[in-house]
Motif scaffolding. Structure first.
Motif, PDB file in Angstrom:
ATOM      1  N   LEU A  80      -2.153  -2.298  -5.553  1.00 51.91           N
ATOM      2  CA  LEU A  80      -0.899  -2.434  -4.797  1.00 51.91           C
ATOM      3  C   LEU A  80      -0.107  -1.122  -4.793  1.00 51.91           C
ATOM      4  O   LEU A  80       0.553  -0.785  -3.811  1.00 51.91           O
ATOM      5  N   ALA A  81      -0.193  -0.382  -5.901  1.00 57.31           N
ATOM      6  CA  ALA A  81       0.574   0.870  -6.014  1.00 57.31           C
ATOM      7  C   ALA A  81       0.063   1.949  -5.051  1.00 57.31           C
ATOM      8  O   ALA A  81       0.724   2.966  -4.844  1.00 57.31           O
ATOM      9  N   ARG A  82      -1.102   1.715  -4.448  1.00 50.44           N
ATOM     10  CA  ARG A  82      -1.631   2.703  -3.483  1.00 50.44           C
ATOM     11  C   ARG A  82      -0.945   2.595  -2.130  1.00 50.44           C
ATOM     12  O   ARG A  82      -1.075   3.476  -1.294  1.00 50.44           O
ATOM     13  N   TYR A  83      -0.228   1.496  -1.894  1.00 49.16           N
ATOM     14  CA  TYR A  83       0.460   1.341  -0.605  1.00 49.16           C
ATOM     15  C   TYR A  83       1.646   2.293  -0.527  1.00 49.16           C
ATOM     16  O   TYR A  83       2.331   2.530  -1.523  1.00 49.16           O
ATOM     17  N   TRP A  84       1.900   2.811   0.672  1.00 51.48           N
ATOM     18  CA  TRP A  84       2.940   3.825   0.859  1.00 51.48           C
ATOM     19  C   TRP A  84       4.326   3.342   0.470  1.00 51.48           C
ATOM     20  O   TRP A  84       5.182   4.128   0.087  1.00 51.48           O
ATOM     21  N   ASN A  85       4.550   2.013   0.569  1.00 52.93           N
ATOM     22  CA  ASN A  85       5.912   1.512   0.325  1.00 52.93           C
ATOM     23  C   ASN A  85       6.054   0.761  -1.002  1.00 52.93           C
ATOM     24  O   ASN A  85       7.033   0.066  -1.215  1.00 52.93           O
ATOM     25  N   ILE A  86       5.050   0.865  -1.888  1.00 53.98           N
ATOM     26  CA  ILE A  86       5.128   0.159  -3.177  1.00 53.98           C
ATOM     27  C   ILE A  86       5.017   1.135  -4.345  1.00 53.98           C
ATOM     28  O   ILE A  86       4.063   1.926  -4.419  1.00 53.98           O
TER      29      ILE A  86
END
Length: 311
Positions: A230-236
């Motif tokens: 999840l931490a790979r998403y640009w907004n997380i």
């Protein structure tokens, strides 16, 4: 004194049992077990006044059609048990066919267990997506002295367990808040996961999210692969606060820059809030002591109560 008539005894035997305090999970469910009791008692009183037992037929304690229901308990079978840390487990339950629990984000369900003849109920938030088909998953921490934990620890694949719900939840809508700040301690991570996943899965949802996850030590962090993903998403963004780690040197390098040692205190809270792009809406889930501390730190950081939601 005239002995109680058989008829009177029959009716007393049919009177609903008042719940004991252990049967209330304390999560503010609607209907609460006490609401269900009041409803059944009124039904019983009406039937008794009319001397018509057929009016009680509708009363059913549990159902087995695998449709989750807030009023009655439904049987679900355990399809897998995975131990995540020494005291935390991930349980997967089967849903018939491709059915889904259809939960709204962050909703919880109530588990019923019987331990030493005492009925206990506790609330848990599924971590699987609300629309997951054919299964749902729950994250549970077992406590040494916990009554419910003694029951849960006996579960194995194929066992049948009773749940009712759903209750509560956070009324989340995509892009409703510019930024969400999630403060979670231990299994308080559970209601955050479906919200994080729904934001990650929705390309139209541009909400920024900062998750601050509190654990004692690095090896006590659960769902690491999922969180890293999840931490790979640009907004997380995901931060870890480890209360019993003293140094970051032993941690994998990929964790070092987003992990803090010690406790999540007022200063760290201010630092994290200042790093948010805009004033966040805050979601909090943990023990009551954790929730109180967080509310206090947020207030000191200028975040008002109407910008917070406590699970």
């Amino acid at each position: 004194l005239q002995a109680m008539s058989d008829n009177e005894q029959d009716w007393l035997a049919l009177r609903p049992q008042e719940p004991s305090p252990s049967q209330c999970c304390g999560s503010g469910c609607k209907p609460c077990i006490y609401d269900v009791y009041e409803k059944e008692l009124a039904q019983w009183e009406r039937a008794k006044a009319m001397q018509d037992k057929s009016l009680l037929i509708g009363k059913k304690e549990q159902s087995s059609n695998s449709e989750l229901n807030p009023d009655t308990f439904t049987a679900f079978s355990v399809s897998s048990v995975e131990q995540l840390t020494e005291d935390t487990y991930q349980y997967k339950f089967e849903l018939p066919g491709n059915s889904s629990l259809r939960l709204s984000l962050g909703q919880h369900i109530v588990l019923r267990g019987v331990v030493n003849g005492l009925e206990v109920q506790r609330a848990y938030t599924p971590i699987s997506p609300g629309n997951a088909e054919g299964y749902f998953e729950v994250l549970i921490k077992c406590y040494e002295a916990g009554l419910m934990s003694q029951y849960i620890k006996t579960w194995k694949k194929g066992d049948v367990v009773f749940w009712r719900g759903p209750f509560g939840g956070f009324p989340y809508r995509p892009n409703q808040h510019g930024e969400l700040l999630m403060l979670a301690s231990g299994t308080g991570l559970a209601p955050m996961i479906p919200i994080l996943q729904s934001i990650a899965d929705d390309e139209e949802d541009e909400t920024f999210v900062t998750l601050v996850s509190c654990f004692p030590t690095f090896d006590k962090i659960y769902l690491k692969p999922l969180l890293q993903d999840l931490a790979r998403y640009w907004n997380i963004r995901i931060f870890y606060v480890l209360s019993k780690e003293t140094s970051l040197e032993k941690l994998p390098w990929s964790y070092q820059e987003n992990t803090y040692t010690g406790r999540l205190n007022e200063d760290l809270m201010k630092t994290i809030i200042n790093s948010c792009r805009k004033k966040p809406f805050v979601l909090i889930c943990g023990s009551s002591a954790f929730n109180e501390d967080m509310s206090r730190y947020l207030k000191a950081s200028g975040i008002e109560e109407d910008s917070c939601f406590v699970f």
